[in-house]
Write an enzyme that holds these catalytic residues in place. Sequence first.
Site, short mmCIF file in Angstrom:
data_model
loop_
_atom_site.label_atom_id
_atom_site.label_comp_id
_atom_site.label_asym_id
_atom_site.label_seq_id
_atom_site.Cartn_x
_atom_site.Cartn_y
_atom_site.Cartn_z
N ALA A 69 1.27 -30.55 -17.90
CA ALA A 69 2.03 -29.55 -18.65
C ALA A 69 3.47 -30.03 -18.75
CB ALA A 69 1.97 -28.21 -17.92
N GLY A 108 -2.38 -30.82 -16.01
CA GLY A 108 -2.97 -30.31 -17.25
C GLY A 108 -3.67 -31.38 -18.05
N GLU A 111 -7.03 -31.57 -16.52
CA GLU A 111 -7.68 -30.29 -16.84
C GLU A 111 -8.15 -30.25 -18.29
OE1 GLU A 111 -4.28 -28.11 -15.29
OE2 GLU A 111 -5.61 -27.04 -13.93
N GLU A 131 0.13 -30.90 -8.92
CA GLU A 131 0.93 -29.68 -9.01
C GLU A 131 1.54 -29.26 -7.67
OE1 GLU A 131 -2.03 -30.20 -10.30
OE2 GLU A 131 -2.16 -29.40 -12.33
N1 T1G Z 1 6.74 -32.82 -18.20
C1 T1G Z 1 7.90 -33.17 -18.80
N2 T1G Z 1 8.48 -34.39 -18.68
C2 T1G Z 1 7.83 -35.30 -17.93
C3 T1G Z 1 6.61 -35.01 -17.28
C4 T1G Z 1 6.06 -33.71 -17.44
N3 T1G Z 1 4.91 -33.36 -16.89
N4 T1G Z 1 6.23 -36.14 -16.60
C5 T1G Z 1 7.17 -37.06 -16.84
N5 T1G Z 1 8.13 -36.58 -17.63
C6 T1G Z 1 9.31 -37.29 -18.13
C7 T1G Z 1 10.22 -37.73 -17.02
O1 T1G Z 1 11.10 -36.68 -16.66
C8 T1G Z 1 10.94 -38.90 -17.66
O2 T1G Z 1 11.89 -38.34 -18.55
C9 T1G Z 1 9.84 -39.54 -18.54
O3 T1G Z 1 8.85 -38.50 -18.74
C10 T1G Z 1 9.18 -40.72 -17.89
O4 T1G Z 1 8.75 -40.26 -16.61
C11 T1G Z 1 -1.06 -26.48 -15.97
C12 T1G Z 1 1.07 -26.69 -14.38
C13 T1G Z 1 3.45 -39.49 -15.49
C14 T1G Z 1 3.31 -40.85 -13.40
O5 T1G Z 1 3.37 -33.59 -12.16
O6 T1G Z 1 4.22 -38.20 -12.19
O7 T1G Z 1 0.28 -29.89 -15.41
O8 T1G Z 1 13.94 -39.23 -17.39
O9 T1G Z 1 10.25 -41.83 -15.33
O10 T1G Z 1 7.61 -43.68 -13.65
O11 T1G Z 1 -2.10 -27.29 -14.03
O12 T1G Z 1 6.26 -39.12 -14.85
O13 T1G Z 1 12.92 -40.44 -19.38
O14 T1G Z 1 14.05 -38.21 -19.69
O15 T1G Z 1 8.40 -40.54 -14.18
O16 T1G Z 1 6.14 -44.16 -15.70
C15 T1G Z 1 1.63 -32.06 -13.60
C16 T1G Z 1 4.68 -35.73 -13.42
C17 T1G Z 1 2.59 -31.13 -14.28
C18 T1G Z 1 3.18 -35.49 -13.55
C19 T1G Z 1 4.91 -41.47 -15.23
N6 T1G Z 1 1.97 -33.44 -13.90
N7 T1G Z 1 5.04 -37.04 -13.95
O17 T1G Z 1 5.78 -42.11 -14.31
O18 T1G Z 1 7.83 -42.41 -15.80
S1 T1G Z 1 2.28 -29.46 -13.87
C20 T1G Z 1 2.86 -34.09 -13.13
C21 T1G Z 1 4.81 -38.16 -13.24
C22 T1G Z 1 0.79 -29.13 -14.63
C23 T1G Z 1 -1.12 -27.64 -14.97
C24 T1G Z 1 0.16 -27.84 -14.25
C25 T1G Z 1 5.31 -39.43 -13.86
C26 T1G Z 1 4.21 -40.31 -14.50
P1 T1G Z 1 13.30 -39.11 -18.77
P2 T1G Z 1 8.88 -41.25 -15.37
P3 T1G Z 1 6.85 -43.19 -14.84
#
Ligand code: T1G
Length: 699
Positions: A69, A108, A111, A131
């Site tokens: 998400a 997500g 999911e 999450e």
């Molecule tokens: N939402 C918004 N921005 C995100 C994002 C996300 N989920 N994930 C990464 N970014 C942005 C990050 O801030 C950065 O921005 C750029 O993308 C590159 O990220 C309903 C509620 C995917 C392994 O927790 O683990 O789904 O600094 O530098 O090292 O059940 O990003 O360039 O402006 O980290 O290659 C669950 C979180 C969400 C994954 C990539 N998902 N992200 O790593 O790049 S909650 C996560 C990561 C959810 C559902 C629930 C990593 C990555 P900027 P990066 P990277």
Amino acid sequence: MTARRQITDPVSIEDIGNIALICIDNPPVNATGQAVRTGLQQAIETLNAEARAKVIAIYAAGRTFVAGADIREFGKPPAPPALPDVFNVIEDSRIPVIAVMHGTALGGGLELGLACHARVGLAGLKVGLPEINLGLLPGAGGTQRVPRLAGIPMALDMALSGRQVGAEEALAKGLIDRLVNGDPRDVALAAAQDVLAGTLPTRRTCDLATPRDDKALDDTAAMLVKTQAHMFSPHKIVEAVRASYLPREQGLAIERQAFIDSMNTTQRSGMIHAFFGERAVSNIPEAKGPVRAVDIVGVIGGGTMGSGIATACLLAGLSVRLIEVKDDALARGVATITKNLDGAVSRGKLAGDARDATLARLHPSTDMGTLADADLVIEAVFEDMAVKKDIFGKLDAICKPGAILASNTSYLDINLIADCTSRPGDVLGLHFFSPAHVMRLLEIVRGAATLPDVLATGFALAKRLGKVGVLAQVCDGFIGNRILAHYSRCAAYLVLDGASPQQVDSALESFGFAMGPHKVGDLAGLDIGWMTRKRKAADRDPAERYAGDVADRICEQGWFGRKTGKGYYLYDGGATLPNPDADAIITQVRADHGITPRAFTDQDIVDRYMTAMISEAARVVADGTARRPLDVDMVFLFGYGFPRHRGGPLHYADTIGAQALVARITAYAKDDPQYWQVPPILARMAETGGTFADLNKDA
Ligand code: T1G
């Protein structure tokens, strides 16, 4: 014949005969923002209404399938359609829908795949439910569909650990149905054709029943009561996974409520602040621009810090020249590094077959002349300015033009060190935190003369080492240790005035610190603080209430903590017990100062300790030593064991509010006006209603 229809900006349909390919293209990580959710739902509804396509395949453009998400939406008013509702539309589609996943299909993103009727993974795929790292739980069916496909133990493991599951394991566990090589779109087309040919079976995940495993649920719930009592979402995860026995709608309703409850906690706010702060803290102009090539790193000093720094550089693929003055010290350094690498192998941080090649990049020597070809040298000898000046004078003569000269000093003035060289522009501070190959914080200290490309190279090195680089200006202790020196006095005053070291430690551990300050002191060695107090004795403010009496007298007994078996605690075998001799010293010091000990509640202890930490942190931001409040927060999250779910000292300060903090300081100042002073920046916030979060936006 193909035709592409744009549904929303990031979502399109490509019609290829009776196959429809839905492409998600929402850089950088295809997060399911509102336009993606809307586009997915409309695409599925349109295709079902048209009833032309016989199979639908969803894939993503760019470097990864949906990574979750959109975290930036959290904390804002919900924008429909909600993700779980979109996924139900997919799952209820009369036309079979398959997902083709590559990169990191997380939260997500996974999911979304689970709501489809079959899943194809591309080589290198990693899936996960991270999450919990955001203070949340899967909120779009993850706790309902993973148990149905892979069982309750796997669902609990993934949701509680947040770990990334490799493609092979995902296939073995039934989370994906196929694992292939290829381009996402080509694989999507081929897989869709296989569905039509009947060679790729499809079924609705919700039609499967979760295999019962009450024991896994009950044992996990009991374990979490012991280990995660202070956290919110882990317990909700077990509750939601247990609901996967129920029909989909009932189970999803329980998951949804748990998700909303966790979304409304300060833990979610703190952990998302940590997520974005880790990325924003190094995303500054000073970290951008040209950098110097660094392939060979010199490390001077093979002690705890030097060997840790050398290990971190070796693990990052660099070549390391380790310098010590004597052969026996050099041998000890090499032995420590070897042990560190073996530890990295056992922790899965280094492949076993890469260990020897990694160690082969270490070149130990007692001859500083071998640093002539180093691109960057990190001095990590003991904290004595005369010794450091001598070393930097020699480095200046030995090292090639353009070599960067860094000191790992934890508080000494980088400008004085730089002035001992003919190249002050090439000098900066790189302050690592022990153990240097494990702790992720790196304070990058800019000297008055440090050149822009030297500073940018410091940040590039931090990234290469997998560390969180934080810019600090020169002052005694830079960011972290300067603030530590202030709030450590608060802990000492609490003990002088009536609390026991054990009560202070347990109160702060209940707050969320991994270890209380007295245990930390015993672990690091009480002699370090003792040397610092002696160093500063001549400069001590006579109005300052001396805080070191107890610790000094403990050190005078030769009790330095864990390494001597005695400190504030006794270390007898595996047990950590209060040290009655230290308690006797505390009683005596109180008597010597005419102090009548008084009782403190645990909350008093936390309030005073945190208010002290916040006060000095505010001053560090106000005088520009740290760029923003989030910089201080990241220093404490990645270098000082500050509880991640609280986001850092100044994120936590905003949950108390400037007015309440000013009121506390004013009240405490009655006992000690020299120590308890309201920082002007906090007074201004109290007047204007400002927050530290505001300052993060402005800087
Ligand atoms: N939402 C918004 N921005 C995100 C994002 C996300 N989920 N994930 C990464 N970014 C942005 C990050 O801030 C950065 O921005 C750029 O993308 C590159 O990220 C309903 C509620 C995917 C392994 O927790 O683990 O789904 O600094 O530098 O090292 O059940 O990003 O360039 O402006 O980290 O290659 C669950 C979180 C969400 C994954 C990539 N998902 N992200 O790593 O790049 S909650 C996560 C990561 C959810 C559902 C629930 C990593 C990555 P900027 P990066 P990277």
